[in-house]
Design a protein around this motif. Structure first.
Motif, PDB file in Angstrom:
ATOM      1  N   ARG A 180       0.879  -1.170   0.000  1.00 15.32           N
ATOM      2  CA  ARG A 180       0.000   0.000   0.000  1.00 15.32           C
ATOM      3  C   ARG A 180       0.917   1.220   0.000  1.00 15.32           C
ATOM      4  O   ARG A 180       1.473   1.586   1.023  1.00 15.32           O
ATOM      5  N   THR A 181       1.111   1.816  -1.159  1.00 14.71           N
ATOM      6  CA  THR A 181       2.040   2.935  -1.307  1.00 14.71           C
ATOM      7  C   THR A 181       1.319   4.249  -1.003  1.00 14.71           C
ATOM      8  O   THR A 181       0.198   4.477  -1.473  1.00 14.71           O
ATOM      9  N   VAL A 182       1.985   5.101  -0.228  1.00 15.41           N
ATOM     10  CA  VAL A 182       1.393   6.365   0.187  1.00 15.41           C
ATOM     11  C   VAL A 182       2.192   7.518  -0.417  1.00 15.41           C
ATOM     12  O   VAL A 182       3.420   7.558  -0.322  1.00 15.41           O
ATOM     13  N   SER A 183       1.498   8.440  -1.044  1.00 13.99           N
ATOM     14  CA  SER A 183       2.108   9.672  -1.556  1.00 13.99           C
ATOM     15  C   SER A 183       1.659  10.822  -0.664  1.00 13.99           C
ATOM     16  O   SER A 183       0.461  11.087  -0.535  1.00 13.99           O
ATOM     17  N   ALA A 184       2.638  11.490  -0.033  1.00 15.76           N
ATOM     18  CA  ALA A 184       2.336  12.604   0.867  1.00 15.76           C
ATOM     19  C   ALA A 184       3.223  13.782   0.511  1.00 15.76           C
ATOM     20  O   ALA A 184       4.396  13.601   0.171  1.00 15.76           O
ATOM     21  N   ALA A 185       2.679  14.983   0.603  1.00 18.85           N
ATOM     22  CA  ALA A 185       3.446  16.176   0.251  1.00 18.85           C
ATOM     23  C   ALA A 185       3.169  17.285   1.250  1.00 18.85           C
ATOM     24  O   ALA A 185       2.081  17.351   1.834  1.00 18.85           O
ATOM     25  N   PRO A 186       4.160  18.154   1.479  1.00 15.39           N
ATOM     26  CA  PRO A 186       3.933  19.296   2.379  1.00 15.39           C
ATOM     27  C   PRO A 186       2.701  20.082   1.960  1.00 15.39           C
ATOM     28  O   PRO A 186       2.462  20.300   0.770  1.00 15.39           O
ATOM     29  N   GLY A 187       1.928  20.478   2.942  1.00 19.99           N
ATOM     30  CA  GLY A 187       0.695  21.194   2.645  1.00 19.99           C
ATOM     31  C   GLY A 187      -0.539  20.342   2.816  1.00 19.99           C
ATOM     32  O   GLY A 187      -1.662  20.847   2.752  1.00 19.99           O
ATOM     33  N   GLY A 188      -0.357  19.019   3.023  1.00 18.53           N
ATOM     34  CA  GLY A 188      -1.496  18.167   3.348  1.00 18.53           C
ATOM     35  C   GLY A 188      -1.944  17.173   2.302  1.00 18.53           C
ATOM     36  O   GLY A 188      -2.848  16.387   2.557  1.00 18.53           O
ATOM     37  N   PHE A 189      -1.332  17.173   1.113  1.00 21.06           N
ATOM     38  CA  PHE A 189      -1.745  16.198   0.107  1.00 21.06           C
ATOM     39  C   PHE A 189      -1.388  14.786   0.571  1.00 21.06           C
ATOM     40  O   PHE A 189      -0.262  14.542   1.017  1.00 21.06           O
ATOM     41  N   ILE A 190      -2.325  13.863   0.434  1.00 21.99           N
ATOM     42  CA  ILE A 190      -2.040  12.466   0.727  1.00 21.99           C
ATOM     43  C   ILE A 190      -2.962  11.584  -0.109  1.00 21.99           C
ATOM     44  O   ILE A 190      -4.148  11.860  -0.252  1.00 21.99           O
ATOM     45  N   ALA A 191      -2.380  10.562  -0.717  1.00 18.31           N
ATOM     46  CA  ALA A 191      -3.137   9.630  -1.550  1.00 18.31           C
ATOM     47  C   ALA A 191      -2.506   8.254  -1.433  1.00 18.31           C
ATOM     48  O   ALA A 191      -1.331   8.117  -1.079  1.00 18.31           O
ATOM     49  N   VAL A 192      -3.283   7.234  -1.748  1.00 17.48           N
ATOM     50  CA  VAL A 192      -2.806   5.866  -1.601  1.00 17.48           C
ATOM     51  C   VAL A 192      -2.988   5.109  -2.911  1.00 17.48           C
ATOM     52  O   VAL A 192      -3.959   5.312  -3.643  1.00 17.48           O
ATOM     53  N   VAL A 193      -2.013   4.247  -3.212  1.00 20.56           N
ATOM     54  CA  VAL A 193      -2.077   3.347  -4.364  1.00 20.56           C
ATOM     55  C   VAL A 193      -1.923   1.937  -3.813  1.00 20.56           C
ATOM     56  O   VAL A 193      -0.902   1.624  -3.194  1.00 20.56           O
ATOM     57  N   ALA A 194      -2.929   1.102  -4.026  1.00 21.64           N
ATOM     58  CA  ALA A 194      -2.920  -0.211  -3.366  1.00 21.64           C
ATOM     59  C   ALA A 194      -3.484  -1.327  -4.229  1.00 21.64           C
ATOM     60  O   ALA A 194      -4.073  -2.269  -3.711  1.00 21.64           O
ATOM     61  N   ASP A 195      -3.291  -1.243  -5.529  1.00 23.01           N
ATOM     62  CA  ASP A 195      -3.907  -2.220  -6.418  1.00 23.01           C
ATOM     63  C   ASP A 195      -2.902  -3.105  -7.142  1.00 23.01           C
ATOM     64  O   ASP A 195      -3.275  -3.841  -8.055  1.00 23.01           O
ATOM     65  N   ALA A 196      -1.622  -3.053  -6.764  1.00 26.67           N
ATOM     66  CA  ALA A 196      -0.600  -3.806  -7.496  1.00 26.67           C
ATOM     67  C   ALA A 196      -0.556  -5.268  -7.050  1.00 26.67           C
ATOM     68  O   ALA A 196      -0.802  -5.588  -5.886  1.00 26.67           O
ATOM     69  N   THR A 197      -0.192  -6.121  -7.986  1.00 25.98           N
ATOM     70  CA  THR A 197      -0.029  -7.537  -7.691  1.00 25.98           C
ATOM     71  C   THR A 197       1.131  -7.776  -6.728  1.00 25.98           C
ATOM     72  O   THR A 197       2.168  -7.097  -6.803  1.00 25.98           O
ATOM     73  N   PRO A 198       1.022  -8.759  -5.829  1.00 20.73           N
ATOM     74  CA  PRO A 198       2.155  -9.097  -4.956  1.00 20.73           C
ATOM     75  C   PRO A 198       3.384  -9.596  -5.728  1.00 20.73           C
ATOM     76  O   PRO A 198       4.492  -9.596  -5.185  1.00 20.73           O
ATOM     77  N   TRP A 199       3.196  -9.991  -6.998  1.00 18.22           N
ATOM     78  CA  TRP A 199       4.342 -10.399  -7.816  1.00 18.22           C
ATOM     79  C   TRP A 199       5.312  -9.243  -8.040  1.00 18.22           C
ATOM     80  O   TRP A 199       6.458  -9.457  -8.469  1.00 18.22           O
ATOM     81  N   LEU A 200       4.879  -8.026  -7.724  1.00 16.38           N
ATOM     82  CA  LEU A 200       5.744  -6.852  -7.909  1.00 16.38           C
ATOM     83  C   LEU A 200       6.889  -6.813  -6.895  1.00 16.38           C
ATOM     84  O   LEU A 200       7.887  -6.118  -7.117  1.00 16.38           O
ATOM     85  N   ALA A 201       6.758  -7.552  -5.811  1.00 20.30           N
ATOM     86  CA  ALA A 201       7.779  -7.536  -4.758  1.00 20.30           C
ATOM     87  C   ALA A 201       8.995  -8.337  -5.199  1.00 20.30           C
ATOM     88  O   ALA A 201       9.179  -9.499  -4.835  1.00 20.30           O
ATOM     89  N   THR A 202       9.843  -7.715  -6.002  1.00 19.99           N
ATOM     90  CA  THR A 202      11.045  -8.379  -6.503  1.00 19.99           C
ATOM     91  C   THR A 202      12.128  -7.341  -6.763  1.00 19.99           C
ATOM     92  O   THR A 202      11.832  -6.145  -6.908  1.00 19.99           O
ATOM     93  N   ALA A 203      13.371  -7.784  -6.796  1.00 18.46           N
ATOM     94  CA  ALA A 203      14.510  -6.866  -6.895  1.00 18.46           C
ATOM     95  C   ALA A 203      14.434  -6.001  -8.149  1.00 18.46           C
ATOM     96  O   ALA A 203      14.104  -6.478  -9.241  1.00 18.46           O
ATOM     97  N   GLY A 204      14.751  -4.730  -7.996  1.00 24.97           N
ATOM     98  CA  GLY A 204      14.857  -3.818  -9.128  1.00 24.97           C
ATOM     99  C   GLY A 204      13.609  -3.042  -9.459  1.00 24.97           C
ATOM    100  O   GLY A 204      13.671  -2.073 -10.224  1.00 24.97           O
ATOM    101  N   THR A 205      12.471  -3.445  -8.903  1.00 24.65           N
ATOM    102  CA  THR A 205      11.243  -2.727  -9.272  1.00 24.65           C
ATOM    103  C   THR A 205      11.225  -1.306  -8.719  1.00 24.65           C
ATOM    104  O   THR A 205      10.594  -0.421  -9.301  1.00 24.65           O
ATOM    105  N   GLY A 206      11.927  -1.060  -7.610  1.00 30.55           N
ATOM    106  CA  GLY A 206      12.021   0.307  -7.116  1.00 30.55           C
ATOM    107  C   GLY A 206      12.797   1.206  -8.052  1.00 30.55           C
ATOM    108  O   GLY A 206      12.488   2.398  -8.185  1.00 30.55           O
ATOM    109  N   ASP A 207      13.805   0.651  -8.723  1.00 29.63           N
ATOM    110  CA  ASP A 207      14.557   1.426  -9.718  1.00 29.63           C
ATOM    111  C   ASP A 207      13.663   1.799 -10.896  1.00 29.63           C
ATOM    112  O   ASP A 207      13.765   2.902 -11.447  1.00 29.63           O
ATOM    113  N   VAL A 208      12.785   0.877 -11.275  1.00 34.42           N
ATOM    114  CA  VAL A 208      11.814   1.146 -12.343  1.00 34.42           C
ATOM    115  C   VAL A 208      10.870   2.275 -11.926  1.00 34.42           C
ATOM    116  O   VAL A 208      10.599   3.194 -12.708  1.00 34.42           O
TER     117      VAL A 208
END
Length: 280
Positions: A180-208
Motif C-alpha cells: 500500500r504505497t502512500v504519496s504525501a506532500a507538504p501542505g497536506g496532500f495524501i493519496a494511496v495506491v494499493a492495487d498492485a499484484t504481490p508479484w511486484l515484490a522483486t529486486a529492481g522494481t524500485g529502480d523502475v
C-alpha cells in the motif's frame, strides 16, 4: 485519504501532440548506479523511456550497459527538466566529489526524484524533491530526523500520518513504498495506491518506479515546489502497479512471476490506459 485511480493519474500525464518535439516532451537526467549495481541504472533508464519522456540523459558508471539496452540514451551532460538520483548507490561508498555534485542538484531549481543511496542528503532542499523510501529506509530516515519509528504492525492511519509528518519535516514529498504505497506532500496532500499484484515484490522494481516518476516530472514542466509532487508521485506509483498487473496477467488469472524489466516493458500499456481514461 484519497485512493488514486487511472482518472486521477490522467491529470499528471500528457499525451504528445503534433506540435511536440523531443525537448518539449521533456528531458530527464538519471544519475544512478554504481560499479556494484549497474543494473539499477539500466532499469531506471528503461522505465523513463517506457513512460514516454522525450529524451533520457544518463550520467554514471553504467554507460556501456545502458547503451546496450537503450541506444537512444544520451550520455553527454546537458539541460534537463528533472533528475533521478540515488538508485543503485550506497552512501558508504560515495566519494566527496559525487556528494558535492548531488548536493548541487538538490540545491537547484529542477525537480528531483531521490531514491536509495541519496536519501541521506535530503533535508529541506531548495529543489522540488520527492523521496521514494521503502519501509526500512523510511525508518532510518525518521531516526536521522529525531522522529519515532513506525512500528511494522502500525495501523494504516498511523503509517499515513507518519508519511505526511515526514514530508513536512523534510520539506520534500514522500512516496512511502509498499503493498500500500502512500504519496504525501507538504501542505497536506495524501493519496494511496494499493492495487498492485504481490508479484511486484522483486529486486529492481524500485529502480523502475524512480525512472517512471522522473519521466513524469520531466514531462510536467510545472513542478516548482515539493507540495506539487504529490499527484505526480501518486501517478508514478499507479502506473508502476498497473504495469506489474499487466505483466503478471500474461501468465493467467492468478498472475505469474515477473521481473523488473517485465514491469518496465509493460509501462506503455499502463500509460495508454491512463490516456484513454482522461476526461474528454
Amino acid at each position: 485519504m484519497r485512493r488514486w485511480t487511472a482518472t486521477d493519474a490522467a491529470g499528471s500525464l500528457r499525451a504528445p501532440t503534433s506540435h511536440d518535439d523531443k525537448y518539449t516532451r521533456g528531458v530527464v537526467g538519471i544519475r544512478t548506479g554504481s560499479p556494484s549495481f549497474k543494473g539499477a541504472a539500466v532499469l531506471g533508464v528503461e522505465a523513463a523511456w517506457r513512460t514516454g519522456v522525450g529524451m533520457v540523459r544518463y550520467v554514471g558508471p553504467a554507460g556501456a550497459e545502458v547503451l546496450a539496452r537503450r541506444p537512444e540514451t544520451v550520455l553527454s551532460e546537458g539541460r534537463v527538466n528533472a533528475w533521478v538520483i540515488g538508485s543503485g548507490t550506497d552512501p558508504a561508498h560515495r566519494d566527496d566529489a559525487e556528494t558535492a555534485l548531488l548536493r548541487e542538484i538538490l540545491a537547484g531549481t529542477v525537480p528531483v526524484v531521490v531514491d536509495a543511496g541519496a536519501l541521506d542528503l535530503v533535508d529541506h532542499p531548495a529543489a522540488p524533491v520527492v523521496i521514494t523510501p521503502h519501509a526500512g529506509e523510511f525508518g532510518r530516515l525518521r531516526s536521522r530526523l529525531g522522529m519515532p519509528p513506525v512500528d511494522p504492525d502500525a495501523d494504516l492511519a498511523e503509517r499515513d500520518d507518519a508519511a505526511l509528518e515526514t514530508a513536512e519535516a523534510l520539506g520534500a514529498a514522500v512516496l512511502l513504498k509498499g503493498a500500500r504505497t502512500v504519496s504525501a506532500a507538504p501542505g497536506g496532500f495524501i493519496a494511496v495506491v494499493a492495487d498492485a499484484t504481490p508479484w511486484l515484490a522483486t529486486a529492481g522494481t524500485g529502480d523502475v518506479l524512480a525512472g517512471a516518476i522522473g519521466a513524469l516530472a520531466a514531462g510536467a514542466r510545472d513542478l516548482t515546489s515539493a507540495a506539487e509532487w504529490g499527484p505526480v508521485a501518486a501517478t508514478g506509483a499507479w502506473l508502476h502497479g498497473r504495469a506489474a498487473n499487466v505483466a503478471a496477467g500474461r501468465y493467467g488469472l492468478a498472475g505469474g512471476p515477473i521481473t523488473a524489466l517485465d514491469v518496465a516493458d509493460a509501462l506503455p500499456a499502463a500509460v495508454g490506459e491512463v490516456i484513454a481514461a482522461a476526461p474528454a
